[in-house]
Design a protein around this motif. Sequence first.
Motif, mmCIF file in Angstrom:
data_model
loop_
_atom_site.group_PDB
_atom_site.id
_atom_site.type_symbol
_atom_site.label_atom_id
_atom_site.label_comp_id
_atom_site.label_asym_id
_atom_site.label_seq_id
_atom_site.Cartn_x
_atom_site.Cartn_y
_atom_site.Cartn_z
ATOM 1 N N TYR A 62 37.008 -35.260 43.197
ATOM 2 C CA TYR A 62 35.730 -35.210 42.484
ATOM 3 C C TYR A 62 34.557 -35.089 43.458
ATOM 4 O O TYR A 62 33.617 -34.334 43.223
ATOM 5 C CB TYR A 62 35.547 -36.470 41.619
ATOM 6 C CG TYR A 62 34.129 -36.638 41.139
ATOM 7 C CD1 TYR A 62 33.648 -35.908 40.064
ATOM 8 C CD2 TYR A 62 33.248 -37.488 41.809
ATOM 9 C CE1 TYR A 62 32.330 -36.039 39.640
ATOM 10 C CE2 TYR A 62 31.937 -37.621 41.398
ATOM 11 C CZ TYR A 62 31.482 -36.883 40.318
ATOM 12 O OH TYR A 62 30.178 -37.005 39.930
ATOM 13 N N MET A 63 34.615 -35.835 44.548
ATOM 14 C CA MET A 63 33.530 -35.806 45.535
ATOM 15 C C MET A 63 33.433 -34.426 46.185
ATOM 16 O O MET A 63 32.341 -33.912 46.417
ATOM 17 C CB MET A 63 33.744 -36.886 46.599
ATOM 18 C CG MET A 63 33.874 -38.296 46.034
ATOM 19 S SD MET A 63 32.440 -38.837 45.100
ATOM 20 C CE MET A 63 31.305 -39.141 46.428
ATOM 21 N N TYR A 64 34.562 -33.820 46.472
ATOM 22 C CA TYR A 64 34.583 -32.474 47.045
ATOM 23 C C TYR A 64 34.008 -31.464 46.049
ATOM 24 O O TYR A 64 33.213 -30.601 46.413
ATOM 25 C CB TYR A 64 36.009 -32.069 47.421
ATOM 26 C CG TYR A 64 36.511 -32.650 48.721
ATOM 27 C CD1 TYR A 64 36.660 -31.843 49.843
ATOM 28 C CD2 TYR A 64 36.858 -33.988 48.844
ATOM 29 C CE1 TYR A 64 37.134 -32.345 51.038
ATOM 30 C CE2 TYR A 64 37.325 -34.509 50.030
ATOM 31 C CZ TYR A 64 37.463 -33.681 51.128
ATOM 32 O OH TYR A 64 37.924 -34.191 52.314
ATOM 33 N N LYS A 65 34.424 -31.575 44.797
ATOM 34 C CA LYS A 65 33.927 -30.657 43.761
ATOM 35 C C LYS A 65 32.418 -30.784 43.599
ATOM 36 O O LYS A 65 31.710 -29.789 43.450
ATOM 37 C CB LYS A 65 34.635 -30.915 42.429
ATOM 38 C CG LYS A 65 36.067 -30.454 42.411
ATOM 39 C CD LYS A 65 36.716 -30.775 41.082
ATOM 40 C CE LYS A 65 38.136 -30.262 41.043
ATOM 41 N NZ LYS A 65 38.776 -30.540 39.754
ATOM 42 N N ASN A 66 31.938 -32.007 43.616
ATOM 43 C CA ASN A 66 30.508 -32.233 43.492
ATOM 44 C C ASN A 66 29.754 -31.614 44.668
ATOM 45 O O ASN A 66 28.723 -30.964 44.486
ATOM 46 C CB ASN A 66 30.222 -33.732 43.395
ATOM 47 C CG ASN A 66 28.789 -34.002 43.051
ATOM 48 O OD1 ASN A 66 28.300 -33.580 42.016
ATOM 49 N ND2 ASN A 66 28.101 -34.702 43.934
ATOM 50 N N ALA A 67 30.268 -31.789 45.871
ATOM 51 C CA ALA A 67 29.629 -31.212 47.064
ATOM 52 C C ALA A 67 29.600 -29.691 46.977
ATOM 53 O O ALA A 67 28.598 -29.054 47.328
ATOM 54 C CB ALA A 67 30.352 -31.669 48.326
ATOM 55 N N LEU A 68 30.696 -29.083 46.508
ATOM 56 C CA LEU A 68 30.730 -27.627 46.345
ATOM 57 C C LEU A 68 29.716 -27.162 45.310
ATOM 58 O O LEU A 68 29.002 -26.172 45.526
ATOM 59 C CB LEU A 68 32.131 -27.164 45.936
ATOM 60 C CG LEU A 68 33.150 -27.067 47.058
ATOM 61 C CD1 LEU A 68 34.564 -26.998 46.497
ATOM 62 C CD2 LEU A 68 32.863 -25.873 47.942
ATOM 63 N N ALA A 69 29.649 -27.861 44.194
ATOM 64 C CA ALA A 69 28.703 -27.481 43.143
ATOM 65 C C ALA A 69 27.276 -27.538 43.661
ATOM 66 O O ALA A 69 26.479 -26.618 43.441
ATOM 67 C CB ALA A 69 28.869 -28.378 41.919
ATOM 68 N N VAL A 70 26.943 -28.595 44.364
ATOM 69 C CA VAL A 70 25.577 -28.748 44.877
ATOM 70 C C VAL A 70 25.296 -27.716 45.960
ATOM 71 O O VAL A 70 24.294 -26.994 45.911
ATOM 72 C CB VAL A 70 25.343 -30.182 45.409
ATOM 73 C CG1 VAL A 70 24.037 -30.274 46.178
ATOM 74 C CG2 VAL A 70 25.362 -31.172 44.252
ATOM 75 N N ILE A 72 27.004 -24.846 47.005
ATOM 76 C CA ILE A 72 27.191 -23.421 46.714
ATOM 77 C C ILE A 72 26.350 -22.973 45.521
ATOM 78 O O ILE A 72 25.592 -21.999 45.620
ATOM 79 C CB ILE A 72 28.679 -23.095 46.450
ATOM 80 C CG1 ILE A 72 29.569 -23.586 47.591
ATOM 81 C CG2 ILE A 72 28.865 -21.608 46.185
ATOM 82 C CD1 ILE A 72 29.393 -22.889 48.912
ATOM 83 N N VAL A 73 26.471 -23.652 44.409
ATOM 84 C CA VAL A 73 25.803 -23.199 43.183
ATOM 85 C C VAL A 73 24.314 -23.534 43.194
ATOM 86 O O VAL A 73 23.475 -22.662 42.989
ATOM 87 C CB VAL A 73 26.482 -23.779 41.924
ATOM 88 C CG1 VAL A 73 25.735 -23.368 40.671
ATOM 89 C CG2 VAL A 73 27.936 -23.307 41.849
ATOM 90 N N VAL A 74 23.969 -24.767 43.443
ATOM 91 C CA VAL A 74 22.570 -25.184 43.324
ATOM 92 C C VAL A 74 21.742 -24.732 44.522
ATOM 93 O O VAL A 74 20.659 -24.171 44.359
ATOM 94 C CB VAL A 74 22.463 -26.718 43.133
ATOM 95 C CG1 VAL A 74 21.020 -27.174 43.121
ATOM 96 C CG2 VAL A 74 23.164 -27.129 41.848
ATOM 97 N N GLU A 75 22.228 -24.969 45.743
ATOM 98 C CA GLU A 75 21.410 -24.684 46.914
ATOM 99 C C GLU A 75 21.482 -23.229 47.388
ATOM 100 O O GLU A 75 20.488 -22.692 47.830
ATOM 101 C CB GLU A 75 21.761 -25.644 48.047
ATOM 102 C CG GLU A 75 21.353 -27.073 47.699
ATOM 103 C CD GLU A 75 21.632 -28.068 48.809
ATOM 104 O OE1 GLU A 75 22.030 -27.661 49.922
ATOM 105 O OE2 GLU A 75 21.454 -29.262 48.552
ATOM 106 N N ALA A 82 24.915 -17.997 38.684
ATOM 107 C CA ALA A 82 26.256 -18.385 39.120
ATOM 108 C C ALA A 82 26.915 -19.239 38.038
ATOM 109 O O ALA A 82 26.268 -20.052 37.393
ATOM 110 C CB ALA A 82 26.180 -19.161 40.431
ATOM 111 N N THR A 83 28.206 -19.028 37.886
ATOM 112 C CA THR A 83 28.987 -19.819 36.938
ATOM 113 C C THR A 83 30.097 -20.504 37.713
ATOM 114 O O THR A 83 30.737 -19.889 38.569
ATOM 115 C CB THR A 83 29.595 -18.916 35.841
ATOM 116 O OG1 THR A 83 28.525 -18.220 35.197
ATOM 117 C CG2 THR A 83 30.348 -19.737 34.820
#
Length: 168
Positions: A62-70, A72-75, A82-83
Amino acid sequence: KISVNYSKESKISDLIKKGQSDYLSSVIHESGYASLLPNGTTFLQLFDSLYSFLTSNYRSEYMYKNALAVDIVVERHSLIDATIFSELPVLTSKADIVIVNGTSSVYEIKTEFDNTSRRESQIESYKQAFDKVFGVTHRSLVNSIDALIDSGIGIMLLNDDMTLETYR
């Protein structure tokens, strides 16, 4: 504020709509965790505290997924163009994270708690389906991951401060 109300109709959606959740409050109190919190702790403070604890003590998938979302997608991109998909079935595997934004990228996560035995078959499935394939791992596993996958596959590391670093 965290308050005890054991209403069975309450849902976590109450937290979003009303700023409180009777259900979440009851879980916190019944678990005994409330006794560890300063009086007047808000849910935001609680979630920040729990996230900080997980960051330091249990960096799960979960922590890895959250870091990727923030990261890659957000920053790097935006939520508009992006989806992101989680646990997307791909041939005989399940992709941990897929991000589509004009190109398709898949991120296979191997935490410090994971077994790397299926890594090769997963990567082969992803190479058939996506433009870019990345392994995301902890620094302690990078040498074993690097040895398992060909040089055309990217490798990213999740640092202790929850930022991603490109290894290759």
